[in-house]
Design a protein around this motif. Sequence first.
Motif, mmCIF file in Angstrom:
data_model
loop_
_atom_site.group_PDB
_atom_site.id
_atom_site.type_symbol
_atom_site.label_atom_id
_atom_site.label_comp_id
_atom_site.label_asym_id
_atom_site.label_seq_id
_atom_site.Cartn_x
_atom_site.Cartn_y
_atom_site.Cartn_z
ATOM 1 N N ASP A 82 -75.863 41.067 112.102
ATOM 2 C CA ASP A 82 -75.712 40.652 113.411
ATOM 3 C C ASP A 82 -76.533 41.742 113.900
ATOM 4 N N ASN A 83 -77.904 41.004 114.725
ATOM 5 C CA ASN A 83 -78.385 41.895 115.724
ATOM 6 C C ASN A 83 -78.767 41.512 117.222
ATOM 7 N N ILE A 84 -77.477 40.914 117.756
ATOM 8 C CA ILE A 84 -77.547 39.806 119.080
ATOM 9 C C ILE A 84 -79.132 40.721 120.224
ATOM 10 N N ALA A 85 -79.000 41.664 119.876
ATOM 11 C CA ALA A 85 -79.994 42.079 121.213
ATOM 12 C C ALA A 85 -81.160 41.328 120.737
ATOM 13 N N ARG A 86 -81.568 41.755 119.400
ATOM 14 C CA ARG A 86 -83.078 40.861 118.736
ATOM 15 C C ARG A 86 -83.208 39.402 119.027
ATOM 16 N N SER A 87 -82.226 38.667 118.926
ATOM 17 C CA SER A 87 -81.800 37.664 119.241
ATOM 18 C C SER A 87 -81.716 37.251 120.028
ATOM 19 N N ALA A 88 -81.474 37.552 120.999
ATOM 20 C CA ALA A 88 -81.824 37.379 122.549
ATOM 21 C C ALA A 88 -83.259 37.274 123.104
ATOM 22 N N GLN A 89 -83.744 38.431 123.191
ATOM 23 C CA GLN A 89 -85.390 38.866 122.937
ATOM 24 C C GLN A 89 -85.865 37.797 122.661
ATOM 25 N N ARG A 90 -86.108 37.380 121.080
ATOM 26 C CA ARG A 90 -86.470 36.199 120.557
ATOM 27 C C ARG A 90 -86.618 34.993 121.359
ATOM 28 N N ALA A 91 -85.256 34.741 121.578
ATOM 29 C CA ALA A 91 -84.895 33.733 122.309
ATOM 30 C C ALA A 91 -85.181 33.010 123.768
ATOM 31 N N ALA A 92 -85.314 34.499 124.460
ATOM 32 C CA ALA A 92 -85.726 34.266 125.679
ATOM 33 C C ALA A 92 -87.448 34.197 126.148
ATOM 34 N N LYS A 93 -88.509 34.748 124.665
ATOM 35 C CA LYS A 93 -89.347 34.531 124.674
ATOM 36 C C LYS A 93 -89.716 33.282 124.699
ATOM 37 N N LEU A 94 -88.301 32.134 124.345
ATOM 38 C CA LEU A 94 -89.519 31.248 124.070
ATOM 39 C C LEU A 94 -88.973 29.946 125.161
ATOM 40 N N GLY A 95 -87.692 30.188 125.712
ATOM 41 C CA GLY A 95 -87.099 30.027 127.217
ATOM 42 C C GLY A 95 -86.577 28.880 126.612
ATOM 43 N N GLY A 96 -86.162 28.245 127.102
ATOM 44 C CA GLY A 96 -85.260 26.422 126.870
ATOM 45 C C GLY A 96 -83.503 26.888 127.490
#
Length: 241
Positions: free
Chosen positions: A121-135
């Motif tokens: 797991d890599n929560i920080a990377r996942s969150a960063q990817r999500a933040a770029k997409l918005g929603g």
Amino acid sequence: MRIALLSDIHVGNLVMRPKRLRSIVDAVNEAHPDIVLLAGDFVIGESYKGTARRALDLAPLASLRAPGGVFAVLGNHDHWTDPEAVRSSLRSAGVFVLENDAIRRGAITIVGIDDRFSGHDNIARSAQRAAKLGGIPIAFTHSPDLAPDMPKNMTVLFAGHTHCGQLVAPVVGPIVQYSRGRRLYDQKYSCGRIVEPRRVTIVTGGIGSGELPLRFNARPDWWLVELAPWKSDATYKRKVA
């Protein structure tokens, strides 16, 4: 938006043959989900040997119908065996594998966080990817134990892994609680809908049963969750597999 959650298919088990998987796929399609989430542990075992052949039995997943797509994360058994063979079979079935990544679908962003129990797991990377997409972020993973470490804005988490205990003795509870010398999961997240101040976590019992083709007091299931705006809650339906 209707989201179907399935986990722990565990092909290779005596009771998880393509015929049964096809019948479950048919049941999911009859529910007309917009999105399907597959929360890991597609195969049984802890050895590379034979996994590529077993993973071919995931072919019925190609019949899943969801206009928003079918997405997957890997589980501990997938990582312990042959993750590339599992990925290949999923891709062949039209399933999009998310590994600490995110994808936007309309108003929501699906966030696929890799498995914590096997250390991927890599929560920080996942969150960063999500933040770029918005929603609005909707997260899913295999093991639910990462729930307390999730970002505050990820208020919904879907998971599997626990089999709801699989073999649950009266009074005593789950008989099998450890694997490789470690506790399999925090009992707080053992099964069902867990409501916390900042998050709702839904843990499906899974549709398979690992290498042991037996369940007791822990029926296999999958979930259909309806998310809607301007409601204080969502609609949940737990489906017996």
